[in-house]
Design an enzyme around this catalytic site. Sequence first.
Site, PDB file in Angstrom:
ATOM      1  N   PHE A   1      31.748  24.951  41.577  1.00  0.00           N
ATOM      2  CA  PHE A   1      32.792  24.769  42.511  1.00  0.00           C
ATOM      3  C   PHE A   1      32.973  26.342  43.785  1.00  0.00           C
ATOM      4  CE2 PHE A   1      37.260  24.940  43.840  1.00  0.00           C
ATOM      5  CZ  PHE A   1      37.213  24.031  44.529  1.00  0.00           C
TER       6      PHE A   1
ATOM      7  N   SER B   1      32.185  30.688  39.870  1.00  0.00           N
ATOM      8  CA  SER B   1      31.976  31.138  38.293  1.00  0.00           C
ATOM      9  C   SER B   1      30.651  29.997  38.243  1.00  0.00           C
ATOM     10  CB  SER B   1      32.805  30.266  37.645  1.00  0.00           C
ATOM     11  OG  SER B   1      33.960  30.830  37.535  1.00  0.00           O
TER      12      SER B   1
ATOM     13  N   ARG C   1      48.242  46.598   7.618  1.00  0.00           N
ATOM     14  CA  ARG C   1      48.938  47.699   8.224  1.00  0.00           C
ATOM     15  C   ARG C   1      50.413  48.539   8.048  1.00  0.00           C
ATOM     16  NH1 ARG C   1      46.421  52.221  10.220  1.00  0.00           N
ATOM     17  NH2 ARG C   1      47.948  53.657  11.456  1.00  0.00           N
TER      18      ARG C   1
ATOM     19  N   ALA D   1      46.592  52.246  18.559  1.00  0.00           N
ATOM     20  CA  ALA D   1      45.498  52.604  18.567  1.00  0.00           C
ATOM     21  C   ALA D   1      43.813  51.552  18.397  1.00  0.00           C
ATOM     22  CB  ALA D   1      44.767  54.165  18.184  1.00  0.00           C
TER      23      ALA D   1
ATOM     24  N   GLU E   1      42.344  29.575  40.800  1.00  0.00           N
ATOM     25  CA  GLU E   1      42.543  28.848  39.875  1.00  0.00           C
ATOM     26  C   GLU E   1      44.525  28.965  41.223  1.00  0.00           C
ATOM     27  OE1 GLU E   1      41.324  25.181  38.066  1.00  0.00           O
ATOM     28  OE2 GLU E   1      39.713  26.702  37.686  1.00  0.00           O
TER      29      GLU E   1
HETATM   30  C1  LIG Z   1      36.593  35.886  37.321  1.00  0.00           C
HETATM   31  C2  LIG Z   1      36.845  35.452  38.706  1.00  0.00           C
HETATM   32  C3  LIG Z   1      36.144  33.544  38.437  1.00  0.00           C
HETATM   33  C4  LIG Z   1      36.558  32.588  39.913  1.00  0.00           C
HETATM   34  N1  LIG Z   1      35.596  31.322  40.167  1.00  0.00           N
HETATM   35  C5  LIG Z   1      35.954  30.826  40.603  1.00  0.00           C
HETATM   36  C6  LIG Z   1      35.166  29.920  41.011  1.00  0.00           C
HETATM   37  O1  LIG Z   1      34.614  28.960  40.531  1.00  0.00           O
HETATM   38  N2  LIG Z   1      35.477  29.607  42.460  1.00  0.00           N
HETATM   39  C7  LIG Z   1      36.062  29.671  43.818  1.00  0.00           C
HETATM   40  O2  LIG Z   1      36.310  29.006  44.654  1.00  0.00           O
HETATM   41  N3  LIG Z   1      36.845  30.288  43.004  1.00  0.00           N
HETATM   42  C8  LIG Z   1      36.684  31.170  41.753  1.00  0.00           C
HETATM   43  N4  LIG Z   1      37.412  33.113  41.561  1.00  0.00           N
HETATM   44  C9  LIG Z   1      37.779  33.433  42.986  1.00  0.00           C
HETATM   45  C10 LIG Z   1      39.584  32.855  42.984  1.00  0.00           C
HETATM   46  O3  LIG Z   1      40.465  31.102  43.054  1.00  0.00           O
HETATM   47  C11 LIG Z   1      40.325  34.052  43.947  1.00  0.00           C
HETATM   48  O4  LIG Z   1      40.407  35.284  43.256  1.00  0.00           O
HETATM   49  C12 LIG Z   1      41.968  33.386  43.944  1.00  0.00           C
HETATM   50  O5  LIG Z   1      42.560  31.872  44.183  1.00  0.00           O
HETATM   51  C13 LIG Z   1      42.708  34.369  44.814  1.00  0.00           C
HETATM   52  O6  LIG Z   1      42.150  34.619  45.404  1.00  0.00           O
HETATM   53  P1  LIG Z   1      41.928  36.040  46.192  1.00  0.00           P
HETATM   54  O7  LIG Z   1      41.034  36.822  45.348  1.00  0.00           O
HETATM   55  O8  LIG Z   1      41.130  36.188  48.456  1.00  0.00           O
HETATM   56  O9  LIG Z   1      43.176  36.883  46.664  1.00  0.00           O
HETATM   57  P2  LIG Z   1      44.661  36.467  47.835  1.00  0.00           P
HETATM   58  O10 LIG Z   1      44.598  35.125  48.094  1.00  0.00           O
HETATM   59  O11 LIG Z   1      43.780  37.103  48.558  1.00  0.00           O
HETATM   60  O12 LIG Z   1      45.725  37.233  47.454  1.00  0.00           O
HETATM   61  C14 LIG Z   1      46.329  39.033  46.901  1.00  0.00           C
HETATM   62  C15 LIG Z   1      47.243  39.099  45.929  1.00  0.00           C
HETATM   63  O13 LIG Z   1      47.935  38.536  47.771  1.00  0.00           O
HETATM   64  C16 LIG Z   1      48.661  37.760  46.936  1.00  0.00           C
HETATM   65  N5  LIG Z   1      49.416  36.067  47.649  1.00  0.00           N
HETATM   66  C17 LIG Z   1      48.748  35.815  48.793  1.00  0.00           C
HETATM   67  N6  LIG Z   1      49.201  35.197  48.860  1.00  0.00           N
HETATM   68  C18 LIG Z   1      50.524  35.139  49.355  1.00  0.00           C
HETATM   69  C19 LIG Z   1      52.033  34.516  49.257  1.00  0.00           C
HETATM   70  N7  LIG Z   1      51.528  33.234  49.907  1.00  0.00           N
HETATM   71  N8  LIG Z   1      53.051  34.909  48.906  1.00  0.00           N
HETATM   72  C20 LIG Z   1      52.622  35.708  48.193  1.00  0.00           C
HETATM   73  N9  LIG Z   1      51.615  35.839  47.326  1.00  0.00           N
HETATM   74  C21 LIG Z   1      50.035  36.367  47.624  1.00  0.00           C
HETATM   75  C22 LIG Z   1      48.293  37.253  45.723  1.00  0.00           C
HETATM   76  O14 LIG Z   1      48.582  36.229  44.881  1.00  0.00           O
HETATM   77  C23 LIG Z   1      47.841  38.130  45.144  1.00  0.00           C
HETATM   78  O15 LIG Z   1      48.677  38.750  44.286  1.00  0.00           O
HETATM   79  C24 LIG Z   1      37.656  33.611  40.777  1.00  0.00           C
HETATM   80  C25 LIG Z   1      38.129  34.550  40.537  1.00  0.00           C
HETATM   81  C26 LIG Z   1      37.780  35.278  39.528  1.00  0.00           C
HETATM   82  C27 LIG Z   1      38.218  36.966  39.327  1.00  0.00           C
END
Ligand SMILES: Cc1cc2nc3c(=O)[nH]c(=O)nc-3n(C[C@H](O)[C@H](O)[C@H](O)COP(=O)(O)OP(=O)(O)OC[C@H]3O[C@@H](n4cnc5c(N)ncnc54)[C@H](O)[C@@H]3O)c2cc1C
Length: 399
Positions: free
Chosen positions: A124, A159, A269, A341, A364
């Site tokens: 996805f 992923s 423990r 630890a 997600e």
């Molecule tokens: C191990 C891993 C696997 C993944 N797999 C997939 C995958 O298969 N397919 C895919 O499409 N994506 C995938 N992702 C991506 C994931 O879905 C995104 O990282 C996630 O949606 C958050 O987006 P971002 O990292 O850009 O954070 P951002 O959206 O930039 O957010 C940064 C911070 O700001 C906060 N924030 C943002 N907007 C707001 C708001 N309106 N109000 C308050 N706080 C806010 C967020 O909560 C976060 O703390 C994966 C991520 C990881 C870590």
Amino acid sequence: MMNFDFTPEQEMLRQTVRKFVDKEIMPYIKEWDERGEFDRNIFKRLAELNLMGVCIPEEYGGMGMDYNSLAIVCEELERGDTAFRTAVSVHTGLNSLTLLQWGTEEQKQKYLIPQARGEKIGAFGLTEPNAGSDVASIQTTAVRDGDDYILNGQKTWISLADIADHFLVFAYTDKSKKHRGISAFIVERTMPGFSSRPIKGKLGIRSGNTGELFFDNVRVPKENLLGEEGEGFKIAMSALDNGRFTVAAGAVGLIMACLEASVKYCHERKTFGKEIGRHQLVQQMIARMEAGLQISRLLVYKVGFLKNEGRRCTRETSLAKWIACDYANKAADDAVQIHGAYGYSNEYPVERYLRNSKAPVIYEGTREIHTIMQAEYVLGYRQDKPLRKTLPAWRPAEN
Ligand SMILES: Cc1cc2nc3c(=O)[nH]c(=O)nc-3n(C[C@H](O)[C@H](O)[C@H](O)COP(=O)(O)OP(=O)(O)OC[C@H]3O[C@@H](n4cnc5c(N)ncnc54)[C@H](O)[C@@H]3O)c2cc1C
């Protein structure tokens, strides 16, 4: 009438996955995690056990079990490691169930059946370097050219990026319409102009594959448009309903794993002349894990029930995902604390649980996004409207 019992088939499924995890994941996971390697054979074995399409109807190559059976698979897999549950979340939750919901009959025949049988792997692709929570900020484009669309752009944090055969990819077909101008496409790895690259240096899910996708003038036939032009945002959100359900179920499995390890250690423990399980502050951590396990499980299986009924449950799914992942993250933190630890070293599995528990609080829908969603539902700023296509209700097979 409410029924909290599992069926004999569901119990058997749980035992099957548990045995598989104990025999084929547990003995090797520490090494895979250290090496940062994803073992592709796991997919083969999951397919042999018919677990790659557990809740996909038999006519489309699946096992035809109910949606809570998918939750059971995810719970038990994440008891082994988050990487394998993530793989099933992406393959079955985000991709296959989306094809089941939105796909044409031809798309189901061509893509869903091999995926449900585990012959092909689905993934996805929504997130981009400058667009995670804010989906409408994606920059990937799809321009119509005769009977094809030409895709250009980049996805990140995907992923199974280097493993999957088929990807659901979201791209703008009309930027001027904002999120209503996003469309969904089925892209095959073999299409010229497609490439992927792994992301290194992750905190957790190290035995899972995560990477970037690149689209350089990828020609995608119009038959691979999923849903209608402009429906991509709705499709992505409904895909996330299915994915989040599996993530929440996996979090339940992680809490189980934390409890298992912690209870064992509590009895082993001794400090101040007694087992550490006899100290009330340690008991508080165990009690919190148990509460998290039971609360999360109820939320997850309620979503499974609603899915079985064919009812839209975005609100309930968001709550289950938020709460279960938060509890799992806390349970893993407490599990390390209980181990002192030793919990800080990979001699015990709990440090891996803590590292693994973080990504599900981010992907997600971050914790913050789900918090906002729940408040908006309660305040009346958000409601779930019927979709043009719904995920089919579960119907037991007729004998
Ligand atoms: C191990 C891993 C696997 C993944 N797999 C997939 C995958 O298969 N397919 C895919 O499409 N994506 C995938 N992702 C991506 C994931 O879905 C995104 O990282 C996630 O949606 C958050 O987006 P971002 O990292 O850009 O954070 P951002 O959206 O930039 O957010 C940064 C911070 O700001 C906060 N924030 C943002 N907007 C707001 C708001 N309106 N109000 C308050 N706080 C806010 C967020 O909560 C976060 O703390 C994966 C991520 C990881 C870590």
